[in-house]
Design a protein around this motif. Structure first.
Motif, mmCIF file in Angstrom:
data_model
loop_
_atom_site.group_PDB
_atom_site.id
_atom_site.type_symbol
_atom_site.label_atom_id
_atom_site.label_comp_id
_atom_site.label_asym_id
_atom_site.label_seq_id
_atom_site.Cartn_x
_atom_site.Cartn_y
_atom_site.Cartn_z
ATOM 1 N N GLN A 1 1.236 138.726 27.398
ATOM 2 C CA GLN A 1 0.517 139.922 27.806
ATOM 3 C C GLN A 1 0.276 139.874 29.307
ATOM 4 N N LYS A 2 -0.110 141.003 29.861
ATOM 5 C CA LYS A 2 -0.402 141.084 31.284
ATOM 6 C C LYS A 2 -1.912 140.985 31.509
ATOM 7 N N ARG A 3 -2.288 140.179 32.504
ATOM 8 C CA ARG A 3 -3.682 140.068 32.905
ATOM 9 C C ARG A 3 -3.735 139.871 34.414
ATOM 10 N N PHE A 4 -4.449 140.724 35.101
ATOM 11 C CA PHE A 4 -4.517 140.693 36.567
ATOM 12 C C PHE A 4 -3.109 140.662 37.174
ATOM 13 N N GLY A 5 -2.193 141.414 36.546
ATOM 14 C CA GLY A 5 -0.839 141.523 37.056
ATOM 15 C C GLY A 5 0.060 140.344 36.754
ATOM 16 N N GLU A 6 -0.436 139.364 35.998
ATOM 17 C CA GLU A 6 0.341 138.163 35.685
ATOM 18 C C GLU A 6 0.694 138.132 34.198
ATOM 19 N N THR A 7 1.846 137.566 33.879
ATOM 20 C CA THR A 7 2.238 137.394 32.483
ATOM 21 C C THR A 7 1.563 136.142 31.938
ATOM 22 N N VAL A 8 0.864 136.301 30.801
ATOM 23 C CA VAL A 8 0.058 135.226 30.223
ATOM 24 C C VAL A 8 0.484 135.008 28.781
ATOM 25 N N LEU A 9 0.729 133.746 28.429
ATOM 26 C CA LEU A 9 1.084 133.365 27.061
ATOM 27 C C LEU A 9 -0.055 132.505 26.517
ATOM 28 N N ASN A 10 -0.844 133.078 25.616
ATOM 29 C CA ASN A 10 -1.985 132.375 25.029
ATOM 30 C C ASN A 10 -1.558 131.587 23.804
ATOM 31 N N PHE A 11 -2.127 130.393 23.639
ATOM 32 C CA PHE A 11 -1.837 129.572 22.462
ATOM 33 C C PHE A 11 -2.991 128.614 22.218
ATOM 34 N N ARG A 12 -2.898 127.826 21.163
ATOM 35 C CA ARG A 12 -3.963 126.871 20.833
ATOM 36 C C ARG A 12 -3.364 125.505 20.536
ATOM 37 N N ASP A 13 -4.133 124.476 20.853
ATOM 38 C CA ASP A 13 -3.684 123.126 20.531
ATOM 39 C C ASP A 13 -4.072 122.799 19.093
ATOM 40 N N PRO A 14 -3.734 121.622 18.562
ATOM 41 C CA PRO A 14 -4.011 121.329 17.152
ATOM 42 C C PRO A 14 -5.484 121.352 16.778
ATOM 43 N N ASP A 15 -6.385 121.245 17.758
ATOM 44 C CA ASP A 15 -7.816 121.306 17.480
ATOM 45 C C ASP A 15 -8.393 122.699 17.670
ATOM 46 N N GLY A 16 -7.538 123.661 17.995
ATOM 47 C CA GLY A 16 -8.004 125.024 18.209
ATOM 48 C C GLY A 16 -8.441 125.318 19.623
ATOM 49 N N MET A 17 -8.246 124.384 20.552
ATOM 50 C CA MET A 17 -8.598 124.636 21.942
ATOM 51 C C MET A 17 -7.751 125.775 22.487
ATOM 52 N N ARG A 18 -8.389 126.726 23.133
ATOM 53 C CA ARG A 18 -7.694 127.907 23.654
ATOM 54 C C ARG A 18 -7.059 127.589 24.995
ATOM 55 N N LEU A 19 -5.749 127.761 25.053
ATOM 56 C CA LEU A 19 -4.959 127.449 26.231
ATOM 57 C C LEU A 19 -4.106 128.655 26.597
ATOM 58 N N ALA A 20 -3.568 128.644 27.816
ATOM 59 C CA ALA A 20 -2.661 129.718 28.236
ATOM 60 C C ALA A 20 -1.701 129.177 29.266
ATOM 61 N N LEU A 21 -0.515 129.757 29.286
ATOM 62 C CA LEU A 21 0.477 129.527 30.326
ATOM 63 C C LEU A 21 0.580 130.804 31.136
#
Length: 310
Positions: free
Chosen positions: A107-127
């Motif tokens: 998705q786009k956020r502040f003009g940047e492409t962001v890929l959201n995902f979670r680690d095995p413990d549910g920690m919220r991460l993004a690339l």
């Protein structure tokens, strides 16, 4: 000597072996340091980052085998995001799918492409796809090709009841400036740095408070170039904002001061020096268990009870 930006992020994880596999193999980060929790030497403290353990690339974990899941809420880091080259979004989408990692569509956020995902413990991460990031150094561990590898932190998103006072602290203490607004999110950016330069403040008034557990971020550390700069930051926190930071604590690889900011997030101020090569050569970072001096006489006992990593 003011050096702005995020120094490191520390989170809580479940089983250490699973945590190590995900961040070293799936995400391709370097294991920079194997040590123990200063307050609980029977618990690992694992540091992941780039090839040199550069401030602004370091994500650390306290892994507890049977910790209960955390609950996201106000007063907590909602998302921890990494920088990747702009051309690497497709590679990472396929890599997350291949490894069974829960993720959203880009998705786009502040003009940047962001890929959201979670680690095995549910920690919220993004690339976050950053044009020009391909020219920055990266750890090439053989699992992730260097042209697609993570380039350190993009930043963090803090979930808050209100954003104004936290924004003022980021501005007056840590050298951030407001760089934009989208909906209920204020973007603060540190000038003159690439790694860890973004803190997004998301207002969620009336939302439940956070509960620490697996998948929760314990604290966010900001950079101080030296002890004098750290002391200046502490003085501003006390005199301008009426806060009460802790005394300085020696963490072997940096010297730290902690403060709970008014929004509820635990902040740390960490010096860049002395760095992670103080007790092992840079080429061997993360190779051996390194103990704080006070625990060295208990090495055999500690090694016997630490959960296996392989």
């Amino acid at each position: 000597m003011q050096i702005n930006g995020i120094h490191h992020v520390t989170a809580i994880a479940g089983p250490a072996r699973r945590n190590l596999d995900f961040y070293r193999r799936v995400l391709g980060l370097r294991l920079v340091k194997k040590t123990v929790n200063f307050d609980d030497p029977t618990t690992w403290h694992l540091y992941f980052g780039d090839a040199d353990g550069t401030p602004g690339t370091i994500l650390t974990f306290f892994p507890w085998e049977h910790v209960a899941p955390g609950r996201l809420g106000v007063g907590e880091t909602e998302v921890t995001s990494f920088r990747i080259p702009a051309a690497a979004v497709g590679y990472w989408t396929h890599r997350l799918i291949a490894n069974g990692v829960a993720h959203d569509v880009p998705q786009k956020r502040f003009g940047e492409t962001v890929l959201n995902f979670r680690d095995p413990d549910g920690m919220r991460l993004a690339l976050v796809a950053v044009p020009g990031a391909e020219g920055e150094s990266a750890w090439d561990n053989g699992e992730v090709p260097v042209e697609s590898a993570i380039r350190g932190f993009h930043g963090v998103t803090l979930l808050l009841d209100k954003t104004e006072t936290t924004a003022a602290i980021l501005r007056d203490v840590f050298g951030f400036v407001e760089a934009g607004r989208e909906g209920n999110t204020v973007r603060m950016r540190a000038e003159g740095t690439a790694h860890g330069s973004v803190v997004d403040l998301r207002a969620a008034g009336g939302f439940l408070p956070a509960r620490m557990g697996a998948g929760s971020v314990h604290h966010v550390a900001f950079r101080a170039g030296d002890d004098a700069e750290q002391a200046r930051m502490v003085k501003t926190l006390a005199e301008t904002f009426g806060l009460r930071p802790t005394e300085q604590r020696d963490r072997n690889y940096f010297r730290s001061v902690y403060v709970r900011e008014p929004g509820g997030v635990l902040f740390e101020i960490a010096t860049d020096a002395p760095g992670f090569a103080i007790d092992e050569p840079a080429d061997d970072l993360g190779g051996a268990l390194k103990l704080p001096a006070q625990y060295e006489p208990r090495r055999a006992e500690i090694e016997a009870v630490l959960p296996a990593l392989v």
